[in-house]
Design an enzyme around this catalytic site. Structure first.
Site, PDB file in Angstrom:
ATOM      1  N   ARG A 472     -42.586   8.582  10.057  1.00  0.00           N
ATOM      2  CA  ARG A 472     -43.177   7.623  10.977  1.00  0.00           C
ATOM      3  C   ARG A 472     -43.845   6.469  10.229  1.00  0.00           C
ATOM      4  O   ARG A 472     -44.321   6.633   9.122  1.00  0.00           O
ATOM      5  CB  ARG A 472     -44.335   8.228  11.776  1.00  0.00           C
ATOM      6  CG  ARG A 472     -44.074   9.423  12.531  1.00  0.00           C
ATOM      7  CD  ARG A 472     -45.466  10.035  12.810  1.00  0.00           C
ATOM      8  NE  ARG A 472     -45.303  11.405  13.191  1.00  0.00           N
ATOM      9  CZ  ARG A 472     -45.329  11.795  14.457  1.00  0.00           C
ATOM     10  NH1 ARG A 472     -45.544  10.928  15.424  1.00  0.00           N
ATOM     11  NH2 ARG A 472     -45.155  13.050  14.738  1.00  0.00           N
ATOM     12  N   SER A 536     -45.776  13.855   1.665  1.00  0.00           N
ATOM     13  CA  SER A 536     -46.006  15.310   1.717  1.00  0.00           C
ATOM     14  C   SER A 536     -45.235  16.071   0.651  1.00  0.00           C
ATOM     15  O   SER A 536     -44.411  16.947   0.944  1.00  0.00           O
ATOM     16  CB  SER A 536     -45.634  15.833   3.097  1.00  0.00           C
ATOM     17  OG  SER A 536     -46.259  15.052   4.070  1.00  0.00           O
ATOM     18  N   ASP A 590     -49.996  15.536   3.203  1.00  0.00           N
ATOM     19  CA  ASP A 590     -50.163  15.776   4.651  1.00  0.00           C
ATOM     20  C   ASP A 590     -51.296  16.759   4.960  1.00  0.00           C
ATOM     21  O   ASP A 590     -51.979  16.622   5.977  1.00  0.00           O
ATOM     22  CB  ASP A 590     -48.850  16.250   5.312  1.00  0.00           C
ATOM     23  CG  ASP A 590     -48.208  17.452   4.620  1.00  0.00           C
ATOM     24  OD1 ASP A 590     -48.711  17.869   3.562  1.00  0.00           O
ATOM     25  OD2 ASP A 590     -47.199  17.963   5.136  1.00  0.00           O
TER      26      ASP A 590
HETATM   27  C1  BG6 Z   1     -47.104  16.199  10.987  1.00  0.00           C
HETATM   28  C2  BG6 Z   1     -47.659  15.404   9.872  1.00  0.00           C
HETATM   29  O1  BG6 Z   1     -47.916  16.156  12.087  1.00  0.00           O
HETATM   30  O2  BG6 Z   1     -46.929  17.547  10.537  1.00  0.00           O
HETATM   31  C3  BG6 Z   1     -46.687  15.433   8.731  1.00  0.00           C
HETATM   32  O3  BG6 Z   1     -47.949  14.096  10.294  1.00  0.00           O
HETATM   33  C4  BG6 Z   1     -46.487  16.817   8.294  1.00  0.00           C
HETATM   34  O4  BG6 Z   1     -47.140  14.671   7.671  1.00  0.00           O
HETATM   35  C5  BG6 Z   1     -46.028  17.615   9.459  1.00  0.00           C
HETATM   36  O5  BG6 Z   1     -45.581  16.884   7.208  1.00  0.00           O
HETATM   37  C6  BG6 Z   1     -45.818  19.018   9.119  1.00  0.00           C
HETATM   38  O6  BG6 Z   1     -45.119  19.574  10.113  1.00  0.00           O
HETATM   39  P1  BG6 Z   1     -43.507  19.579  10.122  1.00  0.00           P
HETATM   40  O7  BG6 Z   1     -43.229  20.773  10.888  1.00  0.00           O
HETATM   41  O8  BG6 Z   1     -43.125  18.345  10.821  1.00  0.00           O
HETATM   42  O9  BG6 Z   1     -43.096  19.630   8.704  1.00  0.00           O
HETATM   43  C1  GLC Z   2     -44.289  21.132   0.716  1.00  0.00           C
HETATM   44  C2  GLC Z   2     -44.866  20.043  -0.116  1.00  0.00           C
HETATM   45  C3  GLC Z   2     -46.321  19.881   0.175  1.00  0.00           C
HETATM   46  C4  GLC Z   2     -46.526  19.720   1.662  1.00  0.00           C
HETATM   47  C5  GLC Z   2     -45.918  20.856   2.398  1.00  0.00           C
HETATM   48  C6  GLC Z   2     -46.072  20.711   3.886  1.00  0.00           C
HETATM   49  O1  GLC Z   2     -44.866  22.312   0.321  1.00  0.00           O
HETATM   50  O2  GLC Z   2     -44.660  20.327  -1.466  1.00  0.00           O
HETATM   51  O3  GLC Z   2     -46.827  18.776  -0.496  1.00  0.00           O
HETATM   52  O4  GLC Z   2     -47.914  19.632   1.925  1.00  0.00           O
HETATM   53  O5  GLC Z   2     -44.571  20.928   2.079  1.00  0.00           O
HETATM   54  O6  GLC Z   2     -45.436  19.577   4.360  1.00  0.00           O
END
Ligand code: BG6
Ligand code: GLC
Ligand code: GLC
Length: 850
Positions: A472, A536, A590
């Site tokens: 996003r 992330s 994240d």
């Molecule tokens: C979102 C965050 O809400 O959750 C992301 O904004 C994060 O940064 C994510 O990586 C984690 O959840 P998923 O299931 O989308 O990997």
């Molecule tokens: C992976 C990434 C880590 C992140 C997690 C959740 O483990 O290495 O940085 O926080 O995924 O998205």
């Protein structure tokens, strides 16, 4: 039907009750017999059951390894005989049989017991004499075709005589000892009675010798009866639950309690009254050859008396019981072309038949024998159905057993989880210590985020959010003071697979392209806004606006990025595009963004947890514990990168072969072992590996591995969540599987749901164990007996899965009982947190500049 004239028509009408056995009636007979079998098998119901279901103590069919020289006598059928059987275990299943027949006059079948057994012994002795066997000691099998209650193979108490036998003093005694006694009188022979078998069992064994699949023995002769292999656990009269045993049903007695009275005719009743055993063996009397001729005679008699046959003239012969025998009936029925047999037989009875009489008599014979065959088939169908159901049950039991075996390694008991918690705790410490951090698998990355937002943050910020399910771009407007609020506008962009796994330049160009679209869309292209970058992935930071990618995780694998500063790469991509400029202030994991988002509402939030595509945790650590960062005052947020927990092998003992397969098929084999057991990106893959294995074992999808099942990644977290939802009926689960191209039965759906449950439960429990380690560390840092803390949580697994969050919470309660944890769901994603961090950093930066 060929009889068209009036006489024939009348005959038909008179005999309609015989023809009443429509398919429906026969099905009904089958059902009644099924119930009788159940009754006979039950310990409590057996005493009053008519169908006795007698255990035979024959536990297996011959397997071809049998060999030896045996004697046998066979009493109870139309012929009494002695045999010598030689069986060779030569791999060709060969055997040799020599036999001799002996008569059974009325004095024998209706005399007394001693005479009967002496007679058998005499015949055997004669047989051995003829075959020159007297000098040999041979084992004997005694085929005795009457109902015997057995408690072992070489013993049997006669329950009642049937058919044409009525020998005094034998009922309720053991026939084997009687035979032994009689044999002992012959000093010149030495025979050892080893087994007592019913003729049905003998027949089944004979055929079973050539065809292992033979599991039923059927006799339709002088009498009628059947035996079959029943599961031991259904035979309550014999100890033990393993394996099978041949059951002699003694179905001839079916109906002796009136169960067939609606189907029995006046002729059946008359026949029964004139028999040796009135009221007994009523089913047998409708079927077996001993009685069919007599039935025909009674019918002909009645019809003649009514003037329908033979000009109404009843001959004396027709009045004699037993005058028409089975041979006559079959000979008359065999008259396909002419009527010569029929005419001759009837003439012998002094009946002087017309041609018309002959045709009518033939029909009577056919009707009687048809009914016999129909009834016999109905009861046989009941046995076959039972065998089929037994097999199905057995299959289900083995399926269950194998399923349990396959899933067993996923059930981590509490002591194991405690071990996991403790090793996680140890790894957290290694990551923080200067000497050990270089080799540590849990990297404990300092984030340079040192405080929580305090409400004084304000301004307009851009945020990027890369690395979860969605990419996003956001515009975040933060207001402080009394109008304290956060407003967000965001747009989701797709990142195609070829870009996630292409070159770094392509990836960052694509990101900048998306930013450009967003700025355009929001109409803010000109303004140089401060930007927070939620990235992330593990980054080693030396300040908040710099981060070197340690290594890609999850689904990313763009080249030339690892070891590079992602902020630099983003700046360069913006420069390359040369369309707008941005002020990149912060790069944030994240977990950190999530903690900040929640921390804005609840200052007690000092842990950020992601249970989504990936799995990770950050928390506020005391500066004095972070040996690789200067300074001892205050706290700094540590991005644990706990997904790599276990990469040194410390949790290998709880990894299953499915986990190893998932790992080997992933983008980063050997890496992120804990993440691969706990996060959304991999759970579906684990499920898929298990399903493939179960299918290979023939326990699922009829043993067929479909194209879809071969596809990596078909089970996304959302499907897992749907399948496990308690609100879904099995049929809906089946529909989901069908959508995925998995053609499943209802049983399959149950198994798939169970597999999903086991895998996601393990994930939640492991995640809980990890979190307990972090919580305990926090508690010890603060030096308190009880810790009150809030954990900010985000991620599709946590949010969408119907049970994950509950199991996680329960596990944490068990493993960190001194911590009172509030789980706070981050509603706004980590983008908001990134913007807040950016705002703080900007403020500090401005202060610094001033
Ligand atoms: C979102 C965050 O809400 O959750 C992301 O904004 C994060 O940064 C994510 O990586 C984690 O959840 P998923 O299931 O989308 O990997
Ligand atoms: C992976 C990434 C880590 C992140 C997690 C959740 O483990 O290495 O940085 O926080 O995924 O998205
Ligand atoms: C009678 C006997 C039974 C035997 C059958 C066939 O029904 O009771 O034991 O198997 O006849 O011979």
């Amino acid at each position: 039907w060929v009889v068209a004239d009036t006489l024939g028509g009348q005959i038909l009408i008179r005999l309609r009750y015989f023809l009443r056995l429509s398919d429906d009636v026969l099905l009904d007979v089958m059902t009644r017999f099924q119930a009788e079998m159940v009754k006979g098998l039950g310990r409590d119901t057996n005493p009053t059951a008519t169908v006795k279901m007698l255990p035979s103590f024959v536990r297996s069919l011959p397997d071809g390894s049998e060999k030896g020289d045996f004697l046998a006598v066979d009493l109870g059928g139309s012929q009494f005989r002695a045999h010598r059987v030689k069986v060779f275990a030569d791999g060709k299943q060969s055997s040799q049989l020599e036999s001799k027949f002996y008569p059974t006059p009325k004095e024998v079948t209706e005399g007394n017991g001693t005479e009967l057994f002496d007679y058998i012994a005499d015949c055997l002795s004669d047989f051995m004499e003829t075959k020159n066997l007297k000098h040999k000691k041979l084992p004997l099998g005694f085929t005795f075709s009457f109902p015997c209650k057995q408690t072992k193979l070489e013993e049997g108490v006669l329950l009642a005589w049937t058919k044409h036998f009525r020998v005094r003093g034998v009922q309720d005694t053991d026939v084997v000892s009687s035979l032994r006694r009689a044999l002992q009188k012959h000093k010149d022979i030495d025979v050892d009675v080893l087994a007592l078998v019913n003729d049905t069992a003998g027949t089944m064994m004979t055929c079973g010798y050539d065809d292992q699949r033979c599991e039923v023995g059927l006799i339709i002769g002088t009498g009628t009866n059947a035996c079959y292999m029943e599961e031991m656990r259904h035979i309550s009269l014999v100890e033990g639950d393993e394996g099978r045993m041949c059951i002699n049903t003694e179905w001839g007695a079916f109906g002796d309690d009136g169960a067939l009275d609606d189907l029995r005719t006046e002729f059946d009743r008359e026949l029964d009254l004139g028999s040796l055993n009135p009221g007994k063996q009523l089913f047998e009397k409708m079927i077996s050859s001993l009685y069919l001729g007599e039935l025909v005679r009674l019918i002909l008699l009645k019809m003649t008396k009514e003037g329908l046959l033979f000009n109404g003239k009843v001959s004396t012969a027709l009045l004699i019981k037993g005058k028409i025998e089975m041979e006559h009936v079959s000979a008359m029925e065999k008259d396909k072309e002419g009527l010569s047999n029929t005419k001759e037989i009837l003439t012998d009875l002094n009946l002087f038949p017309s041609e018309e009489d002959c045709v009518a008599v033939q029909h009577v014979c056919t009707i009687v024998s048809f009914r016999s065959a129909n009834l016999c088939a109905a009861a046989l169908a009941a046995i076959l159905t039972r065998l089929m159901e037994n097999k199905k049950l057995l299959r289900m039991r083995t399926t269950r057993r194998r399923l349990r075996a396959a899933l067993q390694p996923f059930l981590l008991p509490l002591p194991v989880l405690r071990q996991v918690r403790d090793s996680m705790r140890a790894e957290l410490e290694y990551g923080l210590k200067r000497e050990t951090q270089a080799e540590a698998t849990v990297k404990m990355l300092p984030t340079y985020v040192c405080g929580m937002p305090d409400g004084t943050e304000k301004g307009k910020f851009l945020a990027l959010d890369l690395g979860g399910t969605n990419f996003r771009v956001l515009l975040v407007k933060i207001k402080s003071g009394r109008r304290r609020s956060v407003q967000m506008y965001n747009k989701i962009f797709a990142i195609p697979l070829e870009i996630m796994q292409g070159t770094g330049e392509e990836l960052f160009d694509h990101i900048v392209q998306c930013i450009a679209d967003f700025l355009e869309y929001m109409g803010i292209k000109g303004s140089r806004l401060p930007l927070g970058f939620t990235f992330s992935f593990p980054c080693r930071q030396a300040s908040i606006d710099q981060g070197t990618l340690v290594g890609w995780t999850k689904g990313f694998k763009a080249t030339d990025c690892e070891g590079e500063d992602v902020v630099d790469m983003l700046r360069e991509a913006i420069r390359r595009r040369n369309e707008f400029d941005l002020d990149i202030v912060a790069v944030v994991n994240d977990t950190v963004g999530t903690m900040m988002t929640c921390g804005y509402e609840d200052p007690n939030c000092e842990i950020g947890l992601i249970a989504g595509t990936g799995s990770n945790v950050c928390y506020m650590e005391d500066m004095k514990n972070i040996e690789i960062v200067e300074g001892n005052e205050g706290k700094m947020c540590i991005n644990t990168e706990w997904g790599a927990f276990g990469d040194n092998g410390c949790i290998d003992h709880i990894r299953t072969k499915y986990d190893r397969e998932v790992d080997e098929g992933s983008l980063n084999p050997g890496k992120q072992r804990y993440e691969k057991m706990t996060s959304g990106m991999y759970l579906g893959e684990i499920v898929r590996q298990i399903l493939i294995d179960l299918t290979k074992q023939g326990l699922l999808f009829r043993g067929h591995i479909s194209e879809s099942l071969r596809k990596r990644g078909i089970f996304e977290t959302k499907f897992l969540s749907q399948i496990e939802s308690d609100r879904l009926a099995l049929l809906q689960v089946r529909r989901i599987l069908q959508q995925l191209g998995l053609d499943s039965t209802c049983d399959d759906s149950i198994i798939v749901k169970e597999v999903c449950g086991v895998v996601s439960t393990r994930a939640a429990r492991l995640c809980g164990a990890g979190l307990a380690a972090v919580l305990e560390k926090k508690r010890e840092n603060q030096g308190v007996e009880h810790l009150q803390i809030t954990v900010g949580v985000d991620g599709t697994l946590y949010k969408l899965h119907p049970h994950f969050s509950r199991v996680l919470r329960e596990t944490v309660k068990e493993l960190a009982p001194q911590c009172d944890v509030t789980f706070m769901l981050s509603e706004d994603g980590s983008g908001k947190g990134a913007a807040l961090i950016t705002a703080v950093a900007k403020r500090l930066h401005n202060i610094g500049q001033k």
